[in-house]
Design a protein around this motif. Sequence first.
Motif, PDB file in Angstrom:
ATOM      1  N   GLU A 127       2.644   2.195  -3.165  1.00 47.47           N
ATOM      2  CA  GLU A 127       1.712   2.383  -4.289  1.00 47.47           C
ATOM      3  C   GLU A 127       1.535   1.137  -5.159  1.00 47.47           C
ATOM      4  N   ARG A 149      -5.395  -0.650   4.821  1.00 48.94           N
ATOM      5  CA  ARG A 149      -5.671   0.733   5.226  1.00 48.94           C
ATOM      6  C   ARG A 149      -4.437   1.427   5.792  1.00 48.94           C
ATOM      7  N   THR A 150      -3.271   0.796   5.583  1.00 51.98           N
ATOM      8  CA  THR A 150      -2.021   1.382   6.069  1.00 51.98           C
ATOM      9  C   THR A 150      -1.761   2.742   5.429  1.00 51.98           C
ATOM     10  N   THR A 151      -1.351   3.701   6.255  1.00 51.69           N
ATOM     11  CA  THR A 151      -0.869   4.974   5.718  1.00 51.69           C
ATOM     12  C   THR A 151       0.381   5.339   6.505  1.00 51.69           C
ATOM     13  N   GLY A 174       4.006   3.291   9.447  1.00 50.78           N
ATOM     14  CA  GLY A 174       2.618   2.865   9.351  1.00 50.78           C
ATOM     15  C   GLY A 174       2.496   1.363   9.193  1.00 50.78           C
ATOM     16  N   LYS A 194       0.829  -1.201   0.000  1.00 47.55           N
ATOM     17  CA  LYS A 194       0.000   0.000   0.000  1.00 47.55           C
ATOM     18  C   LYS A 194       0.867   1.256   0.000  1.00 47.55           C
ATOM     19  N   VAL A 195       1.859   1.298   0.894  1.00 47.52           N
ATOM     20  CA  VAL A 195       2.633   2.540   1.007  1.00 47.52           C
ATOM     21  C   VAL A 195       3.598   2.746  -0.156  1.00 47.52           C
TER      22      VAL A 195
END
Lengths: 282, 259
Positions: free
Chosen positions: B124, B219-221, B226, B121-122
């Motif tokens: 992209e 939902r990691t940010t 994170g 996720k982080v």
Amino acid sequence: MTLPTPDLQVAAQPSIEMPPGAAIVEFKDVSIGFEQNHVLKNISFRVERGETRIILGPAGGGKSTLLKLANGLLKPDSGEIWIFGKPLSGMSEREIFELRAHIGMVFQESALFDSLTVEDNVAYRLHEERVPEAEAHDRVVEALRFVELEKAITKFPPELSGGMRRRVSIARAIISKPDLILYDSPTGGLDPITSTTIIELVVKQRDVSNTTSLLITHRLQDAFTLATHRFSQSTGHMEPIPDGKLDPGTKFLVLNEGKIVFDGTTHELTHTQDPWLRAYLE
Amino acid sequence: MKLVSPGAFAKNIVASVQEYSLLSGRAIGNLFTNPRYIADTFTQMDSIGVGSLPIVVLTGFFTGCVLALQAAVSLKEFGAINMTGKLVALSMVKELGPVLTGLMVSGRNASGMASELGSMKVTEQIDAMRALGTDPIRKLVTPRLVATVFMLFFLTIISDACGTGGGALVAVVLLRLNGPAFFHTAYMSLVGGDVVEGLVKPLFSGFIIATIGCYYGLRTTGGTQGVGKATTQAVVASSVLIILVDFLVTQLMIGIFGR
Ligand SMILES: Nc1ncnc2c1ncn2[C@@H]1O[C@H](COP(=O)(O)OP(=O)(O)OP(=O)(O)O)[C@@H](O)[C@H]1O
Ligand SMILES: [Mg+2]
């Protein structure tokens, strides 16, 4: 240096059906914010078929956000985005996935899949579409030859340099011969020589396949190289357009603090009277 | 630490529960439509099932051993040391096998899923997947869900067996009890309801591990920090939920089977 293979030379007549007169990308009064802070405010612009639209602007101006909106990765808070003459807001998730089959995207940080080899990364879309293995392999080799990285085919992304990753990412974006390519800072953080190699690839893709594209860059120099050069089939390199002429399909969009401060041709940009723009271009 | 108003806090929780339910619903819904990622499912089965085998075998075995030791002390007071087999088998099959296996696999795989999906996720990669026309829930969550539920079921059976075996070993070697008698009382004490209870629990635990792990991952940010946070939260949330759901299922089973 190898010449582009005939397969990549097929002029991009969008394979997707479009209503006549429609733009490839059209933003109508689009706004988006994250947690109360407005990132893009009332953005409107059109990108016609065959156009290369260069997006400039200071860091944090909302350029990447704009590109993600164009691909439906983000949804605007208000306003409409039309891609290939169809509104994104009226589409189901499934239809957006189908639409994305016609759009190639190069992410700011490449976003290659770490767990897959370069070959599987580039072939990702082909595997998804269940293209036979032999054909997929040939097309991967062809795409990697386009970015001059055939040697890296068995490597994993963490083993590559930043510039190589960017090129693999370009190969992954062009393999399905998209009708629209979104380049997010393809030369960001690279040395001038590698940057020029990548810009040459973009020029090649533009002039060989006539693909419509949106390109973000922080380097004005790259932007002007794009506007003043063309790809020569005979030498296999890009060369300046003679007599100081400009590429007619290359246009500019300048964003600052979420607003469009310029939308027009290269000539208009270089002859602007706007003090902020003049200062930015210095 | 940032303080938030109780209203905003409650809203946050409701929004999270809603998001989690949507994710779970879509992960299940994807089972019934094409495309399905069979190869990814097998890869996950290998990493979850085969990969967790050593820890599940070891925990099951030593839990059984300890149960036998402890049970023998108490049962001796009542002159019922021959019931050790019954106690070990019942505890393992109904309760400790399913719960401990669930917790072990949660520690190993909920964290693994959260950190893997979180890093994607982080960096992209999740967005890239969507940009390439793949639904990340279909490609990443559904295979993990199927693999975890399927494998946890069998891991629990293995754990039950190892536990009973460990108990028997302790009973024979250390407590000098009769081996065949141990297995006889163990076998006779287990009725249909106990087995059903023991086998229903891992289905729930598997579901919790996969959906919670993927939910926190997706939902990691906030970069690598994170990812660490998502991993911790996933293990904590799935462990607590496993024990909570274990309680509810036990309650339900007592209602149905009367024991
Ligand atoms: N997912 C997100 N959540 C919260 N804020 C975000 C998110 N994505 C972008 N932003 C914010 O939106 C603004 C614009 O970000 P964006 O990435 O579009 O800038 P950019 O023009 O691409 O910058 P750069 O040139 O540095 O790449 C920034 O202030 C950023 O903090
Ligand atoms: Mg950016």
